[in-house]
Every structure is written in structure tokens, then in C-alpha cells.
Design a protein around this motif. Structure first.
Motif, mmCIF file in Angstrom:
data_model
loop_
_atom_site.group_PDB
_atom_site.id
_atom_site.type_symbol
_atom_site.label_atom_id
_atom_site.label_comp_id
_atom_site.label_asym_id
_atom_site.label_seq_id
_atom_site.Cartn_x
_atom_site.Cartn_y
_atom_site.Cartn_z
ATOM 1 N N ILE A 44 38.462 41.671 39.860
ATOM 2 C CA ILE A 44 37.678 41.223 38.712
ATOM 3 C C ILE A 44 36.647 42.279 38.314
ATOM 4 C CG2 ILE A 44 35.990 39.505 37.950
ATOM 5 C CD1 ILE A 44 37.617 37.445 39.583
ATOM 6 N N ALA A 45 36.013 42.895 39.302
ATOM 7 C CA ALA A 45 35.033 43.947 38.984
ATOM 8 C C ALA A 45 35.706 45.092 38.237
ATOM 9 C CB ALA A 45 34.365 44.454 40.254
ATOM 10 N N TYR A 46 36.890 45.486 38.681
ATOM 11 C CA TYR A 46 37.600 46.565 37.990
ATOM 12 C C TYR A 46 38.001 46.129 36.583
ATOM 13 C CZ TYR A 46 40.856 50.260 36.881
ATOM 14 O OH TYR A 46 41.484 51.304 36.262
ATOM 15 N N PRO A 51 33.555 48.771 28.400
ATOM 16 C CA PRO A 51 32.493 48.461 27.438
ATOM 17 C C PRO A 51 32.805 47.230 26.585
ATOM 18 C CG PRO A 51 33.381 50.689 27.091
ATOM 19 C CD PRO A 51 34.165 50.051 28.180
ATOM 20 N N ASP A 52 34.020 46.703 26.697
ATOM 21 C CA ASP A 52 34.398 45.522 25.909
ATOM 22 C C ASP A 52 33.617 44.279 26.335
ATOM 23 O OD1 ASP A 52 36.241 47.188 24.724
ATOM 24 O OD2 ASP A 52 37.900 46.496 25.972
ATOM 25 N N PHE A 53 33.150 44.252 27.576
ATOM 26 C CA PHE A 53 32.414 43.110 28.099
ATOM 27 C C PHE A 53 30.931 43.446 28.177
ATOM 28 C CE2 PHE A 53 36.641 42.566 29.984
ATOM 29 C CZ PHE A 53 36.918 41.261 29.614
ATOM 30 N N GLY A 60 28.640 36.072 33.738
ATOM 31 C CA GLY A 60 29.207 34.736 33.548
ATOM 32 C C GLY A 60 30.585 34.602 34.158
ATOM 33 N N LEU A 61 31.435 35.593 33.923
ATOM 34 C CA LEU A 61 32.782 35.536 34.487
ATOM 35 C C LEU A 61 32.772 35.643 36.014
ATOM 36 C CD1 LEU A 61 34.700 37.628 31.827
ATOM 37 C CD2 LEU A 61 34.889 35.175 32.253
ATOM 38 N N SER A 62 31.840 36.426 36.555
ATOM 39 C CA SER A 62 31.761 36.511 38.011
ATOM 40 C C SER A 62 31.286 35.180 38.602
ATOM 41 C CB SER A 62 30.850 37.657 38.457
ATOM 42 O OG SER A 62 29.504 37.382 38.180
#
Length: 110
Positions: A44-46, A51-53, A60-62
Motif C-alpha cells: 500500500i505504501a508503494y 503525486p496523484d494522492f 485515510g487509506l492507510s
């Protein structure tokens, strides 16, 4: 996306082998669960390392991923065994971005 899945798979396998051969919790299911938490953090980190996020989206996603890990761990095991998965996930997630922060472009992707 393929590289993110590769990071997930490699992180999961390496973590499982380390847990299985060196820590040996006597519960193979728990070792697999913790390995999946470790691998998913790397994947997920990768995946989010673009820059899209925005930073709030990454955070939030984490948190959503950590919630899913705890929910799954609580359903399979119990809450006190599921909580260490959050620690593994967040440690790896933060370590990824800490390492990336030392690079000029603040990313490990390029």
C-alpha cells in the motif's frame, strides 16, 4: 499496480519466513496474519507513493487498511492478537515514507 503487488508478496513472504524460523509463535495462522499485515503495508505504501494522492488521502487509506486488518484479525483470532498487526503495519508504512523523505524527489518509486 503490479509492482505494488510484488512488494506485498515479497513483504509477506519475507516477514513470514522471519517469524516462522526466528520467532516461532507456535501459531502458524497468526504468523501468516502478521506477515500479511507487514506485506500489505509495503504494498500500500508503494502504491500510494505518487503525486496523484494527497497526504490526507494517503493517511485515510492507510487508516482504512488498518481498520480492515483489525476487523479481520478480530474475526479470525481475538482483539488482543489483532492489535499487533496495526503496529506492524504502521511501523512499516512510516518507515517507507521516512526512507523516501531522504530522497530528493521524496519518493522511492523513481
Amino acid at each position: 499496480m503490479q509492482k505494488a503487488l510484488m512488494y506485498f508478496a515479497l513483504g509477506t513472504v519475507v516477514s513470514f519466513l522471519i517469524n516462522y524460523f526466528f520467532i516461532s509463535s507456535q501459531n502458524i495462522g497468526l504468523d501468516i496474519y502478521y506477515a500479511v499485515a507487514f506485506g500489505s503495508a509495503w504494498g500500500i505504501a508503494y502504491y500510494l507513493d505518487t503525486p496523484d494522492f494527497t497526504l490526507p488521502q494517503k493517511l485515510g487509506l492507510s487508516f482504512v487498511a488498518m481498520g480492515i486488518l483489525v476487523l479481520a484479525g478480530t474475526l479470525i483470532f481475538e482483539l488482543k492478537l489483532a492489535v499487533p498487526s496495526i503496529l506492524k503495519f504502521s511501523t512499516v508504512f512510516v518507515a517507507y515514507y521516512l526512507i523516501a523523505s531522504f530522497r530528493g524527489n521524496k519518493s522511492l518509486r523513481s
